[in-house]
Design an enzyme around this catalytic site. Structure first.
Site, PDB file in Angstrom:
ATOM      1  N   LYS A 212       0.862  -1.190   0.000  1.00  0.00           N
ATOM      2  CA  LYS A 212       0.000   0.000   0.000  1.00  0.00           C
ATOM      3  C   LYS A 212       0.891   1.230   0.000  1.00  0.00           C
ATOM      4  O   LYS A 212       1.680   1.440   0.926  1.00  0.00           O
ATOM      5  CB  LYS A 212      -0.907  -0.005   1.236  1.00  0.00           C
ATOM      6  N   LYS A 265      -2.159  -1.538  -3.727  1.00  0.00           N
ATOM      7  CA  LYS A 265      -3.021  -0.357  -3.665  1.00  0.00           C
ATOM      8  C   LYS A 265      -2.157   0.890  -3.759  1.00  0.00           C
ATOM      9  O   LYS A 265      -1.168   0.975  -3.017  1.00  0.00           O
ATOM     10  CB  LYS A 265      -3.795  -0.379  -2.343  1.00  0.00           C
TER      11      LYS A 265
HETATM   12 ZN   LIG Z   1      -5.551   3.740   8.117  1.00  0.00          ZN
END
Ligand SMILES: [Zn+2]
Length: 343
Positions: A212, A265
């Site tokens: 992420k 992501k």
């Molecule tokens: Zn968070």
């Protein structure tokens, strides 16, 4: 070079056709042919639809930067579940807006927290819907960071793990089918796995936000989830956009810690990471087509600058082609509708 006889009028000529080129266009001549040889097929069963759940009754508040997406109160969820079933979208990912925030994000792990209540409502409405819960503290903390903030303004990794584990256990106890830690604390998957197992929840899978990135594409989400950090940013724990090899190390570590599904992501600006992860790992791979990616398409379509529907399908196809098994997307419902209507 093969000679070939060709008849032109009454004269017979011999031409030499080059064989050094291939006729790719043969298989592009009709829609039926194109579909027969398509290498990637979008399917609404690959989609996970994110939902923002809030307290109150009769709340259906559209998010300005995400047209068509809403903050919903729990009484609205049954209709949502029904619509998703009709559209063959099998899963949702829940984010909660708490009644109040505090430094330790206590509503995240309250048994009657907003997400816990939403899980129960959705499972009541449709037991077959796969309800996935976001595990993080940023929506619940008054400072908006994903963990416990120390006096020095840093997020304390190891102290945060315990609260994340409590959050995951309380969500699973409420009936969540899968938990998805998005906090980017090191060791979070191991901590969640141990806590779930110790609570008799060894069958609850973990979808880890493994790679992420600290991305500006999250902007609209932070408005939707009211989770913007009150100070600083998340670069101290989320990944630095220039790094791809590091993403592979993150994913490898998450799989070793017990992640059942790993995620990249955002999606669009990180398709190379997704593609490399696909080649390297056999675990199911999810990609999060994030709020900013949605907002860009919507804004351009509203201005008449591009065909929103075509671009939506193209974007989702690219994410799948790059290797995603699972696509978490705000486009889930409208893409499912387009796919259904095009049959
Ligand atoms: Zn968070």
């Amino acid at each position: 070079m093969s000679p070939r006889r060709r008849y032109i009028g009454r004269r017979v000529t011999t031409t030499r056709l080059p064989t050094a080129f291939k006729r790719f266009r043969r298989l592009r001549r009709s829609e039926a042919l194109r579909r027969l040889v398509a290498e990637t097929r979008l399917d609404s069963r690959d989609f996970v639809y994110p939902l923002f759940v809030t307290h109150g009754r009769g709340v259906r508040a559209e998010i300005a930067s995400m047209p068509g997406q809403y903050q919903l109160s729990i009484d609205q969820l049954a209709a949502e579940a029904r619509e998703l079933r009709e559209l063959n979208v099998p899963a949702v990912l829940l984010f909660g807006l708490p009644a109040s925030k505090d430094p330790l994000g206590s509503e995240a792990y309250a048994s009657d927290g907003i997400v816990q209540d939403a899980v129960r409502a959705l499972k009541d409405a449709d037991p077959e819907l796969c309800v996935i819960t976001d595990v993080c503290l940023c929506e619940y903390t008054d400072h908006g960071h994903c963990g416990i903030v120390t006096g020095a303004g840093q997020v304390d990794n190891d102290a945060t793990l315990e609260l994340l584990a409590r959050t995951a256990v309380s969500q699973a106890e409420a009936g969540a089918d899968m938990v998805a830690p998005s906090d980017m604390m090191d060791g979070h998957t191991a901590a969640l796995r141990a806590a779930l197992d110790a609570s008799g929840l060894e069958s609850t899978p973990i979808m880890a936000y493994a790679a992420k990135y600290a991305s500006a594409f999250y902007g609209p989400f932070r408005v939707a989830a009211e989770s913007a950090p009150a100070f600083g940013d998340r670069r101290g724990y989320q990944m630095d956009p220039p790094n791809a090899r590091e993403a592979l190390r993150e994913i490898e570590a998450e799989i070793e810690e017990g992640a059942d599904i790993v995620m990249v992501k955002p999606a669009l600006a990180y398709l190379d990471v997704l593609s490399q992860a696909r080649q390297r790992f056999d675990a199911p791979l999810a990609a999060y087509n994030v709020s900013g990616e949605y907002a860009m398409v919507k804004a351009a379509a509203q201005n008449g600058w591009l065909d929103g529907e075509q671009v939506t399908l193209e974007v989702l196809t690219a994410i799948k082609r790059s290797g995603a098994d699972i696509i978490i997307t705000y486009f889930a419902k409208e893409a499912a509708r387009m796919l259904r209507d095009s049959r």
